[in-house]
Motif scaffolding. Sequence first.
Motif, PDB file in Angstrom:
ATOM      1  N   LEU A  32       0.877  -0.982  -0.188  1.00 52.89           N
ATOM      2  CA  LEU A  32      -0.120   0.056   0.199  1.00 52.89           C
ATOM      3  C   LEU A  32       0.823   1.347  -0.050  1.00 52.89           C
ATOM      4  N   LEU A  33       2.141   1.268   0.551  1.00 47.79           N
ATOM      5  CA  LEU A  33       2.814   2.202   0.766  1.00 47.79           C
ATOM      6  C   LEU A  33       3.472   2.488  -0.501  1.00 47.79           C
ATOM      7  N   GLN A  34       3.899   1.387  -1.225  1.00 44.39           N
ATOM      8  CA  GLN A  34       4.575   1.635  -2.556  1.00 44.39           C
ATOM      9  C   GLN A  34       3.484   2.237  -3.270  1.00 44.39           C
ATOM     10  N   GLN A  35       2.156   1.495  -3.503  1.00 44.80           N
ATOM     11  CA  GLN A  35       1.380   2.189  -4.390  1.00 44.80           C
ATOM     12  C   GLN A  35       1.008   3.612  -4.129  1.00 44.80           C
ATOM     13  N   GLU A  36       1.023   4.071  -2.767  1.00 44.18           N
ATOM     14  CA  GLU A  36       1.000   5.366  -2.334  1.00 44.18           C
ATOM     15  C   GLU A  36       1.971   6.404  -3.110  1.00 44.18           C
ATOM     16  N   ALA A  37       3.300   5.878  -3.077  1.00 46.07           N
ATOM     17  CA  ALA A  37       4.417   6.548  -3.847  1.00 46.07           C
ATOM     18  C   ALA A  37       4.196   6.499  -5.124  1.00 46.07           C
ATOM     19  N   LEU A  38       3.412   5.591  -5.827  1.00 42.04           N
ATOM     20  CA  LEU A  38       3.347   5.488  -7.116  1.00 42.04           C
ATOM     21  C   LEU A  38       2.128   6.597  -7.697  1.00 42.04           C
ATOM     22  N   GLY A  39       1.231   6.581  -6.539  1.00 43.27           N
ATOM     23  CA  GLY A  39       0.248   7.736  -6.917  1.00 43.27           C
ATOM     24  C   GLY A  39       0.749   9.071  -6.981  1.00 43.27           C
ATOM     25  N   CYS A  40       1.535   9.332  -5.717  1.00 44.47           N
ATOM     26  CA  CYS A  40       2.311  10.694  -5.654  1.00 44.47           C
ATOM     27  C   CYS A  40       3.271  10.872  -6.707  1.00 44.47           C
ATOM     28  N   ALA A  41       3.896  10.063  -7.512  1.00 47.79           N
ATOM     29  CA  ALA A  41       4.523  10.292  -8.461  1.00 47.79           C
ATOM     30  C   ALA A  41       3.776  10.629  -9.678  1.00 47.79           C
ATOM     31  N   MET A  42       2.687   9.817  -9.912  1.00 50.62           N
ATOM     32  CA  MET A  42       1.942  10.289 -10.955  1.00 50.62           C
ATOM     33  C   MET A  42       1.240  11.896 -11.048  1.00 50.62           C
ATOM     34  N   LEU A  43       1.234  12.104  -9.662  1.00 50.98           N
ATOM     35  CA  LEU A  43       0.499  13.438  -9.473  1.00 50.98           C
ATOM     36  C   LEU A  43       1.433  14.611  -9.555  1.00 50.98           C
ATOM     37  N   GLY A  44       2.889  14.318  -9.758  1.00 51.79           N
ATOM     38  CA  GLY A  44       3.980  15.141  -9.667  1.00 51.79           C
ATOM     39  C   GLY A  44       4.208  15.676  -8.390  1.00 51.79           C
ATOM     40  N   GLN A  51      11.009   8.622  -0.117  1.00 51.07           N
ATOM     41  CA  GLN A  51      10.662   8.474   1.379  1.00 51.07           C
ATOM     42  C   GLN A  51       9.754   7.248   1.471  1.00 51.07           C
ATOM     43  N   LYS A  52       8.679   7.283   0.573  1.00 51.00           N
ATOM     44  CA  LYS A  52       7.291   6.470   0.850  1.00 51.00           C
ATOM     45  C   LYS A  52       8.240   4.877   0.341  1.00 51.00           C
ATOM     46  N   LEU A  53       8.840   5.026  -0.594  1.00 55.47           N
ATOM     47  CA  LEU A  53       9.579   3.671  -1.220  1.00 55.47           C
ATOM     48  C   LEU A  53      10.508   3.143  -0.491  1.00 55.47           C
ATOM     49  N   ASP A  54      11.255   3.883   0.402  1.00 51.80           N
ATOM     50  CA  ASP A  54      12.127   3.565   1.344  1.00 51.80           C
ATOM     51  C   ASP A  54      11.543   2.747   2.600  1.00 51.80           C
ATOM     52  N   THR A  55      10.485   3.515   2.887  1.00 50.28           N
ATOM     53  CA  THR A  55       9.534   2.975   4.074  1.00 50.28           C
ATOM     54  C   THR A  55       8.979   1.475   3.628  1.00 50.28           C
ATOM     55  N   ALA A  56       8.444   1.492   2.462  1.00 47.42           N
ATOM     56  CA  ALA A  56       7.771   0.255   1.994  1.00 47.42           C
ATOM     57  C   ALA A  56       9.000  -0.886   2.002  1.00 47.42           C
ATOM     58  N   ARG A  57      10.300  -0.691   1.567  1.00 48.91           N
ATOM     59  CA  ARG A  57      11.290  -1.523   1.513  1.00 48.91           C
ATOM     60  C   ARG A  57      11.680  -1.995   2.954  1.00 48.91           C
ATOM     61  N   ALA A 103       1.158 -12.573   0.297  1.00 46.81           N
ATOM     62  CA  ALA A 103       2.540 -13.359   0.416  1.00 46.81           C
ATOM     63  C   ALA A 103       3.236 -13.196  -1.084  1.00 46.81           C
ATOM     64  N   TYR A 104       2.474 -12.808  -2.063  1.00 51.02           N
ATOM     65  CA  TYR A 104       3.360 -12.461  -3.421  1.00 51.02           C
ATOM     66  C   TYR A 104       4.214 -11.027  -3.530  1.00 51.02           C
ATOM     67  N   PHE A 105       3.894 -10.445  -2.520  1.00 45.05           N
ATOM     68  CA  PHE A 105       4.606  -8.966  -2.450  1.00 45.05           C
ATOM     69  C   PHE A 105       6.028  -9.352  -1.820  1.00 45.05           C
ATOM     70  N   ASN A 106       7.110  -9.434  -2.652  1.00 49.04           N
ATOM     71  CA  ASN A 106       8.492  -9.763  -2.165  1.00 49.04           C
ATOM     72  C   ASN A 106       9.535  -8.582  -2.517  1.00 49.04           C
ATOM     73  N   GLU A 107      10.811  -8.803  -2.494  1.00 52.36           N
ATOM     74  CA  GLU A 107      11.513  -7.685  -2.814  1.00 52.36           C
ATOM     75  C   GLU A 107      11.566  -7.403  -4.442  1.00 52.36           C
ATOM     76  N   HIS A 108      11.420  -8.481  -5.174  1.00 51.17           N
ATOM     77  CA  HIS A 108      11.510  -8.249  -6.484  1.00 51.17           C
ATOM     78  C   HIS A 108      10.337  -7.495  -6.923  1.00 51.17           C
ATOM     79  N   THR A 109       8.915  -7.833  -6.556  1.00 52.56           N
ATOM     80  CA  THR A 109       7.978  -7.484  -6.951  1.00 52.56           C
ATOM     81  C   THR A 109       7.949  -5.553  -6.405  1.00 52.56           C
ATOM     82  N   LEU A 110       8.534  -5.592  -5.237  1.00 56.20           N
ATOM     83  CA  LEU A 110       8.915  -4.377  -4.829  1.00 56.20           C
ATOM     84  C   LEU A 110       9.619  -3.247  -5.967  1.00 56.20           C
ATOM     85  N   LEU A 111      10.660  -4.086  -6.258  1.00 56.72           N
ATOM     86  CA  LEU A 111      11.513  -3.231  -7.213  1.00 56.72           C
ATOM     87  C   LEU A 111      11.090  -3.309  -8.560  1.00 56.72           C
TER      88      LEU A 111
END
Length: 186
Positions: A33-45, A53-59, A75-83
């Motif tokens: 969810l935090l990673q998806q929030e970061a993506l939404g923030c990126a899309m909004l500029g 910061q959000k990506l680091d916290t997700a990691r 369970a499917y959400f792992n380090e590779h999925t995150l990257l």
Amino acid sequence: MAYDDQDAARMLTLAQAGQHQRWRLPTRVEAELLQQEALGCAMLGEPLTLIEQKLDTARELLTRAADGEPSGLGAYFNEHTLLLRNAVSYIEAGKPGIAADLFGEIISAGTLSRRDTGFFNARRAAALALSGEPDEAAEVGIASAEVAQAVQSERTMRVLGEVLQTLSRWRCRPAVRKFCEALRAA
């Protein structure tokens, strides 16, 4: 689905709603969810520092996730999925060079299926094209097109079509011409 529709506001609000304190979600889901929030923030500029910061916290959350939950929610959400998803966030944040490196790192690990390797190579080619690396984008695109044709992946071919559009200003370059021919053959 909100990302596919390029609905940044919906993506951001859904990710934020999922993080509400009333939900008791597994750590992997919180990280996603935090990673998806970061993506939404990126899309909004939003600023890159906020996104990172959000990506680091997700990691960090993901590293704390219990390994003993292989069949649990998220369970499917792992380090590779995150990257892989972080790479998409960097593209949306206007940093395609970082995205290309992340895609390359995951692809070289050899953990993806053949179909996924073809698809993420197409995404890598897109990032390279956006970074102004037409020859490398074309070479990666050719490899991706071969896989897409073999596995009959329309999704990958759609991304490769977008890559070809991005590379149009370099259409006279030999590698880009070869890529164009490979797409026509596929």
